[in-house]
Design a protein around this motif. Structure first.
Motif, PDB file in Angstrom:
ATOM      1  N   ASN A 169       0.916  -1.293  -0.087  1.00 43.45           N
ATOM      2  CA  ASN A 169      -0.150  -0.137  -0.055  1.00 43.45           C
ATOM      3  C   ASN A 169       0.893   1.120  -0.066  1.00 43.45           C
ATOM      4  N   ARG A 170       0.532   2.223  -0.608  1.00 37.58           N
ATOM      5  CA  ARG A 170       0.829   3.608  -0.479  1.00 37.58           C
ATOM      6  C   ARG A 170      -0.221   4.687   0.069  1.00 37.58           C
ATOM      7  N   ARG A 171       0.066   5.479   1.143  1.00 38.51           N
ATOM      8  CA  ARG A 171      -1.029   6.229   1.919  1.00 38.51           C
ATOM      9  C   ARG A 171      -1.043   7.607   0.970  1.00 38.51           C
ATOM     10  N   ILE A 172      -2.549   7.605   0.551  1.00 38.45           N
ATOM     11  CA  ILE A 172      -2.933   8.775   0.009  1.00 38.45           C
ATOM     12  C   ILE A 172      -3.299   9.809   0.863  1.00 38.45           C
ATOM     13  N   HIS A 173      -3.017  11.224   0.559  1.00 36.55           N
ATOM     14  CA  HIS A 173      -3.409  12.190   1.258  1.00 36.55           C
ATOM     15  C   HIS A 173      -4.165  13.041   0.333  1.00 36.55           C
ATOM     16  N   LEU A 174      -5.606  13.113   0.324  1.00 38.76           N
ATOM     17  CA  LEU A 174      -6.444  13.551  -0.387  1.00 38.76           C
ATOM     18  C   LEU A 174      -6.973  14.784  -0.037  1.00 38.76           C
ATOM     19  N   TYR A 175      -6.666  16.057  -0.725  1.00 40.36           N
ATOM     20  CA  TYR A 175      -7.353  17.320  -0.158  1.00 40.36           C
ATOM     21  C   TYR A 175      -8.486  17.504  -1.188  1.00 40.36           C
ATOM     22  N   LEU A 176      -9.610  17.914  -0.316  1.00 44.53           N
ATOM     23  CA  LEU A 176     -10.809  18.414  -1.057  1.00 44.53           C
ATOM     24  C   LEU A 176     -11.180  19.731  -0.477  1.00 44.53           C
ATOM     25  N   PRO A 177     -11.542  20.592  -1.335  1.00 40.68           N
ATOM     26  CA  PRO A 177     -12.191  21.945  -0.955  1.00 40.68           C
ATOM     27  C   PRO A 177     -13.155  21.506   0.265  1.00 40.68           C
ATOM     28  N   ASP A 178     -13.172  22.542   1.197  1.00 40.25           N
ATOM     29  CA  ASP A 178     -13.829  22.446   2.293  1.00 40.25           C
ATOM     30  C   ASP A 178     -15.407  22.270   2.114  1.00 40.25           C
ATOM     31  N   ASN A 179     -16.001  22.758   1.200  1.00 41.11           N
ATOM     32  CA  ASN A 179     -17.264  22.615   0.810  1.00 41.11           C
ATOM     33  C   ASN A 179     -17.785  21.546  -0.100  1.00 41.11           C
ATOM     34  N   TYR A 180     -16.883  20.474  -0.101  1.00 40.87           N
ATOM     35  CA  TYR A 180     -16.937  19.512  -1.139  1.00 40.87           C
ATOM     36  C   TYR A 180     -18.241  18.886  -1.130  1.00 40.87           C
ATOM     37  N   TYR A 181     -18.671  18.636   0.130  1.00 37.92           N
ATOM     38  CA  TYR A 181     -19.826  17.677   0.366  1.00 37.92           C
ATOM     39  C   TYR A 181     -21.071  18.357   0.397  1.00 37.92           C
ATOM     40  N   GLN A 182     -20.897  19.870   0.098  1.00 40.37           N
ATOM     41  CA  GLN A 182     -22.230  20.604   0.279  1.00 40.37           C
ATOM     42  C   GLN A 182     -22.683  21.178  -1.297  1.00 40.37           C
ATOM     43  N   THR A 183     -21.731  20.842  -2.196  1.00 37.97           N
ATOM     44  CA  THR A 183     -21.969  21.148  -3.612  1.00 37.97           C
ATOM     45  C   THR A 183     -21.811  19.960  -4.405  1.00 37.97           C
ATOM     46  N   ASP A 184     -22.335  20.091  -5.831  1.00 36.51           N
ATOM     47  CA  ASP A 184     -22.434  19.307  -6.851  1.00 36.51           C
ATOM     48  C   ASP A 184     -21.384  19.578  -7.831  1.00 36.51           C
ATOM     49  N   GLU A 185     -20.357  20.500  -7.620  1.00 34.89           N
ATOM     50  CA  GLU A 185     -19.250  20.860  -8.536  1.00 34.89           C
ATOM     51  C   GLU A 185     -18.285  19.984  -8.703  1.00 34.89           C
ATOM     52  N   ARG A 186     -17.663  20.098  -9.905  1.00 32.14           N
ATOM     53  CA  ARG A 186     -16.515  19.120 -10.250  1.00 32.14           C
ATOM     54  C   ARG A 186     -15.238  20.039 -10.129  1.00 32.14           C
ATOM     55  N   TYR A 187     -14.060  19.476 -10.131  1.00 34.40           N
ATOM     56  CA  TYR A 187     -12.685  19.899  -9.809  1.00 34.40           C
ATOM     57  C   TYR A 187     -11.568  19.274 -10.597  1.00 34.40           C
ATOM     58  N   ALA A 188     -10.713  20.268 -10.964  1.00 31.71           N
ATOM     59  CA  ALA A 188      -9.545  19.796 -11.538  1.00 31.71           C
ATOM     60  C   ALA A 188      -8.827  18.987 -10.417  1.00 31.71           C
ATOM     61  N   VAL A 189      -7.803  18.372 -11.014  1.00 31.10           N
ATOM     62  CA  VAL A 189      -7.202  17.481 -10.128  1.00 31.10           C
ATOM     63  C   VAL A 189      -5.538  17.531 -10.308  1.00 31.10           C
ATOM     64  N   LEU A 190      -4.829  17.789  -8.985  1.00 28.31           N
ATOM     65  CA  LEU A 190      -3.340  18.046  -9.290  1.00 28.31           C
ATOM     66  C   LEU A 190      -2.783  16.587  -8.385  1.00 28.31           C
ATOM     67  N   TYR A 191      -2.019  15.736  -9.120  1.00 28.49           N
ATOM     68  CA  TYR A 191      -1.310  14.831  -8.381  1.00 28.49           C
ATOM     69  C   TYR A 191       0.151  15.161  -8.139  1.00 28.49           C
ATOM     70  N   MET A 192       0.556  14.819  -6.768  1.00 27.66           N
ATOM     71  CA  MET A 192       1.838  15.223  -6.424  1.00 27.66           C
ATOM     72  C   MET A 192       2.479  14.076  -5.707  1.00 27.66           C
ATOM     73  N   PHE A 193       3.714  14.144  -5.679  1.00 25.95           N
ATOM     74  CA  PHE A 193       4.369  13.152  -4.937  1.00 25.95           C
ATOM     75  C   PHE A 193       4.862  13.708  -3.547  1.00 25.95           C
ATOM     76  N   ASP A 194       5.419  12.518  -2.850  1.00 29.61           N
ATOM     77  CA  ASP A 194       5.559  12.743  -1.376  1.00 29.61           C
ATOM     78  C   ASP A 194       4.446  13.520  -0.641  1.00 29.61           C
ATOM     79  N   GLY A 195       3.341  12.697  -0.829  1.00 29.78           N
ATOM     80  CA  GLY A 195       2.146  13.552  -0.087  1.00 29.78           C
ATOM     81  C   GLY A 195       2.044  13.776   1.270  1.00 29.78           C
ATOM     82  N   HIS A 196       2.811  13.164   1.973  1.00 28.05           N
ATOM     83  CA  HIS A 196       3.209  13.332   3.524  1.00 28.05           C
ATOM     84  C   HIS A 196       3.677  14.690   3.966  1.00 28.05           C
ATOM     85  N   ASN A 197       4.511  15.284   2.835  1.00 26.55           N
ATOM     86  CA  ASN A 197       5.094  16.368   2.953  1.00 26.55           C
ATOM     87  C   ASN A 197       4.232  17.699   2.719  1.00 26.55           C
ATOM     88  N   LEU A 198       3.013  17.481   2.033  1.00 25.80           N
ATOM     89  CA  LEU A 198       2.382  18.705   1.575  1.00 25.80           C
ATOM     90  C   LEU A 198       1.444  19.511   2.468  1.00 25.80           C
TER      91      LEU A 198
END
Length: 248
Positions: free
Chosen positions: A15-44
């Motif tokens: 396994n690799r741990r995923i650190h997933l950032y979602l906008p704070d209002n993600y679950y209050q809207t139906d909006e879609r979002y662009a996605v940025l993939y980054m390495f060294d996720g624990h340091n972000l």
């Protein structure tokens, strides 16, 4: 908000741990979002998660930024030798590590063919390449360079931050010279003036990469981080520069 979960990487056999950032209002809207993939996720995002106690402060930046993104931070292996192999896309000879049997291509196959479809299938993303970026620093910067050149059909933008690509320079020359790229591709390149004793050589390599990419239609942005070192404190300063260039 940042959610953490484990996701199996068959290229690593664990396994690799995923650190997933979602906008704070993600679950209050139906909006879609662009996605940025980054390495060294624990340091972000959080200093408490970071290897050396200093993160990029990316959560604080994104919480206050105008553009709302999803960020997929991919935690590396914490054994240094394993990380180097996973974040090296070629078999190379390194002054520090000696011979590196690179598994970076397999890492990208996992990201492109497994992790990204999972993210697109479970979160409200814009899956098109125009809305998909890759970023990383040091070895992760070398991987970001590889992603925008060898997986240009998936990633349209890359932040190549203090990339440790010197031992693989001839591979990147060849990949860019012989590659076919979409002309909407964007590449941010940076280095810190205090990173290496031979900064002149580092700068010239980066400027060569920029020139080669421009010949292939890339839009580029070059940043010399005055007084910058090879660490998260210096790279945090660069965040607004590459975010603005990639997304505005």
């Amino acid at each position: 908000m940042v959610n953490k979960f484990d996701y199996y990487n068959p290229a690593a056999g664990e396994n690799r741990r995923i650190h997933l950032y979602l906008p704070d209002n993600y679950y209050q809207t139906d909006e879609r979002y662009a996605v940025l993939y980054m390495f060294d996720g624990h340091n972000l995002f959080f200093d408490g998660d970071a290897t050396f106690g200093k993160s990029l402060g990316l959560k604080e930046f994104l919480d206050g930024w105008w553009k709302k993104l999803i960020v997929v931070g991919i935690e590396c292996a914490h054994d240094d030798w394993t990380r180097v192999k996973e974040y090296c896309p070629y078999d190379i000879e390194s002054r520090i590590y000696g011979h590196i049997p690179g598994r970076g291509h397999q890492t990208f196959e996992w990201i492109a063919n497994d992790l990204k479809p999972y993210i697109d299938g479970n979160y409200r993303t814009y899956p098109q390449r125009e809305a998909t970026a890759i970023a990383g620093y040091s070895m992760g910067g070398m991987m970001a360079m590889y992603g925008i050149t060898k997986f240009n059909h998936i990633f349209s933008k890359a932040a190549v931050i203090s990339a440790a690509f010197q031992p693989a320079m001839h591979y990147f020359r060849n990949d860019i010279a012989n590659g076919t790229f979409n002309t909407d591709s964007r590449m941010f390149l940076s280095w810190g003036s205090n990173e290496l004793n031979d900064e002149w050589d580092l700068e010239n390599r980066i400027r060569e990469i920029e020139w080669l990419a421009q010949q292939k239609g890339f839009s580029t942005y070059l940043l010399r981080n005055e007084g910058g070192n090879h660490n998260e404190a210096s790279w945090q300063y660069e965040v607004p520069h590459w975010m603005k260039f990639l997304w505005e």
